[in-house]
Design a protein around this motif. Structure first.
Motif, PDB file in Angstrom:
ATOM      1  N   THR A   1       0.701  -1.313  -0.178  1.00 24.28           N
ATOM      2  CA  THR A   1      -0.034  -0.006   0.124  1.00 24.28           C
ATOM      3  C   THR A   1       0.948   1.296   0.201  1.00 24.28           C
ATOM      4  O   THR A   1       0.487   2.065  -0.666  1.00 24.28           O
ATOM      5  CB  THR A   1      -0.999   0.130   1.219  1.00 24.28           C
ATOM      6  OG1 THR A   1      -1.681  -1.229   1.275  1.00 24.28           O
ATOM      7  CG2 THR A   1      -1.889   1.139   1.319  1.00 24.28           C
TER       8      THR A   1
ATOM      9  N   SER B   1      -4.523  11.602  -4.254  1.00 22.91           N
ATOM     10  CA  SER B   1      -4.184  10.366  -3.781  1.00 22.91           C
ATOM     11  C   SER B   1      -4.056  10.359  -2.141  1.00 22.91           C
ATOM     12  O   SER B   1      -4.453   9.662  -1.432  1.00 22.91           O
ATOM     13  CB  SER B   1      -2.962   9.944  -4.381  1.00 22.91           C
ATOM     14  OG  SER B   1      -2.991   9.504  -5.543  1.00 22.91           O
TER      15      SER B   1
ATOM     16  N   TYR C   1      -6.466  -0.189  -2.620  1.00 20.74           N
ATOM     17  CA  TYR C   1      -5.497   0.067  -1.334  1.00 20.74           C
ATOM     18  C   TYR C   1      -6.280   0.448  -0.173  1.00 20.74           C
ATOM     19  O   TYR C   1      -5.699   0.296   0.909  1.00 20.74           O
ATOM     20  CB  TYR C   1      -4.690   1.294  -2.000  1.00 20.74           C
ATOM     21  CG  TYR C   1      -3.440   0.799  -3.190  1.00 20.74           C
ATOM     22  CD1 TYR C   1      -2.499  -0.169  -2.819  1.00 20.74           C
ATOM     23  CD2 TYR C   1      -3.867   1.315  -4.372  1.00 20.74           C
ATOM     24  CE1 TYR C   1      -1.813  -0.495  -4.014  1.00 20.74           C
ATOM     25  CE2 TYR C   1      -2.840   0.991  -5.468  1.00 20.74           C
ATOM     26  CZ  TYR C   1      -1.962  -0.067  -5.239  1.00 20.74           C
ATOM     27  OH  TYR C   1      -1.016  -0.194  -6.204  1.00 20.74           O
TER      28      TYR C   1
ATOM     29  N   THR D   1      -6.122   8.596   0.704  1.00 19.36           N
ATOM     30  CA  THR D   1      -5.377   7.944   1.677  1.00 19.36           C
ATOM     31  C   THR D   1      -5.813   8.489   3.146  1.00 19.36           C
ATOM     32  O   THR D   1      -6.045   7.525   4.023  1.00 19.36           O
ATOM     33  CB  THR D   1      -3.929   8.020   1.868  1.00 19.36           C
ATOM     34  OG1 THR D   1      -3.359   7.948   0.181  1.00 19.36           O
ATOM     35  CG2 THR D   1      -3.040   7.345   2.502  1.00 19.36           C
TER      36      THR D   1
ATOM     37  N   ILE E   1       0.003   3.673  -2.805  1.00 15.07           N
ATOM     38  CA  ILE E   1      -1.269   4.460  -2.706  1.00 15.07           C
ATOM     39  C   ILE E   1      -1.041   5.977  -3.242  1.00 15.07           C
ATOM     40  O   ILE E   1      -1.887   6.543  -3.450  1.00 15.07           O
ATOM     41  CB  ILE E   1      -1.912   4.151  -1.289  1.00 15.07           C
ATOM     42  CG1 ILE E   1      -3.353   4.794  -1.366  1.00 15.07           C
ATOM     43  CG2 ILE E   1      -1.033   5.288  -0.104  1.00 15.07           C
ATOM     44  CD1 ILE E   1      -4.018   4.369  -0.030  1.00 15.07           C
TER      45      ILE E   1
END
Lengths: 99, 236
Positions: A50, A64, B165, A68, A54
């Protein structure tokens, strides 16, 4: 290299990992060290896969990073997988519209 | 016999629903990495595993070597060996070699968790049922994800590629919250992976995952060994 070769190698490796102990090995693994490694591996693998990937997932760092952050917060609140995933994606999408 | 099979099918339904969403994310990711819809579904049908497939697709996209592919699958999927090992002790006498060869294909974290929680010995029809529903969910979800990735605008698929993810994060965080040892290993693995990515760019993505995961797990096992009771709490 052809995609078929990749998929075949991937599938055969994964299959053998599963089936060899199923067919051949009897008895239990006793080493506490080995058992501990095997206990940690799934978490370590998911984490290493990840991060940092990510942050490049959407092709843009800002959206992103927003996704996250949303994923971390919603996961911390024990929300179901699909809710975490959709919240993170929506957040990233909205960010990409603004930025 | 028939009854056992349908019992397995029923027990597989919740797993199937979970797999639908994860594999949807995988399908989108495949298209983003320039794989065909057929390749995406082909990978899901032949592998039936999430983390291994994502790492595999990244290796394919980066034109990595087959050795890298084998090592990567070996490290990521090593836990299945342990699960097969554990399940092999619970099989009914009707489990012939042929049945073992087929059922071995379908050992995943979730199927293992359900199968190992059964009180009675596992029969072949029950296991086939328990594997069939999740398998259909996994394959079908990949197909829908790949088609969606193919027809939706790039701005949407870019955001959707975060899904997988985000789900990985949702899998890691709850156990890391409960168990400080898991938290430390998870942070160490992430830190190592980031350091390798930025400081050692010649190491490819697949190997970076192998190194980061192995080093952090070994350090975890050396300094914070896990007791049998603690391991019993986890599905794997």
């Amino acid at each position: 290299m052809s995609i078929v070769a990749y998929i075949a190698v991937m599938a055969v490796t994964t299959y053998l990992i599963r089936v060899i102990p199923f067919v051949a090995v009897r008895g239990k693994i006793r080493s506490p060290f080995l058992n501990s490694v095997l206990y940690y591996i799934p978490y370590a693998v998911l984490s290493a896969m990840t991060f940092p990937a990510i942050f490049f997932a959407t092709g843009d760092f800002v959206s992103s990073a927003v996704g996250t952050l949303i994923a971390l917060v919603t996961a911390y609140c024990n929300l179901p997988l699909i809710v975490v995933a959709l919240a993170a994606s929506s957040g990233a999408f909205l960010t990409s519209l603004i930025v | 016999m028939k009854q056992q099979f349908f019992k397995g099918v029923r027990h597989g339904v919740p797993i199937m629903l979970g797999y639908l969403s994860v594999s949807f994310g995988f399908g989108v990711l495949c298209i983003r990495q320039n794989l065909s819809i057929l390749a995406a579904v082909g990978i899901s049908v032949t592998n039936l595993t999430s983390a291994g497939q994502v790492a595999g697709v990244e290796i394919i996209a980066a034109s990595g070597s087959l050795i890298e592919m084998i090592l990567c699958q070996l490290v990521i999927n090593l836990r299945y060996s342990l699960m097969s090992l554990s399940l092999s002790q619970k099989l009914a006498p009707s489990f012939t070699l042929m049945h073992r060869l087929f059922v071995g294909y379908g050992i995943t974290d979730e199927i293992f968790a359900v199968a190992s929680s059964r009180k009675e010995p596992l029969t072949p029809p029950y296991m086939y049922g328990l594997i069939l529903t999740p398998f259909l969910g996994w394959s079908f979800g990949t197909l829908i994800g790949a088609i969606a990735g193919d027809i939706m605008p790039a701005s949407v698929t870019a955001a959707l590629s975060l899904m997988l993810y985000a789900m990985f994060i949702a899998i890691i965080i709850p156990p890391a919250k409960k168990n400080k040892k898991v938290l430390l290993v998870v942070l160490l693995a992430a830190a190592l992976s980031v350091v390798i990515h930025y400081c050692l760019p010649m190491i490819s993505g697949g190997f970076a995952v192998i190194i980061a995961a192995l080093v952090s797990s070994v350090i975890g096992a050396l300094f914070f060994p896990v007791s049998a009771e603690e391991r019993g709490e986890a599905a794997s």
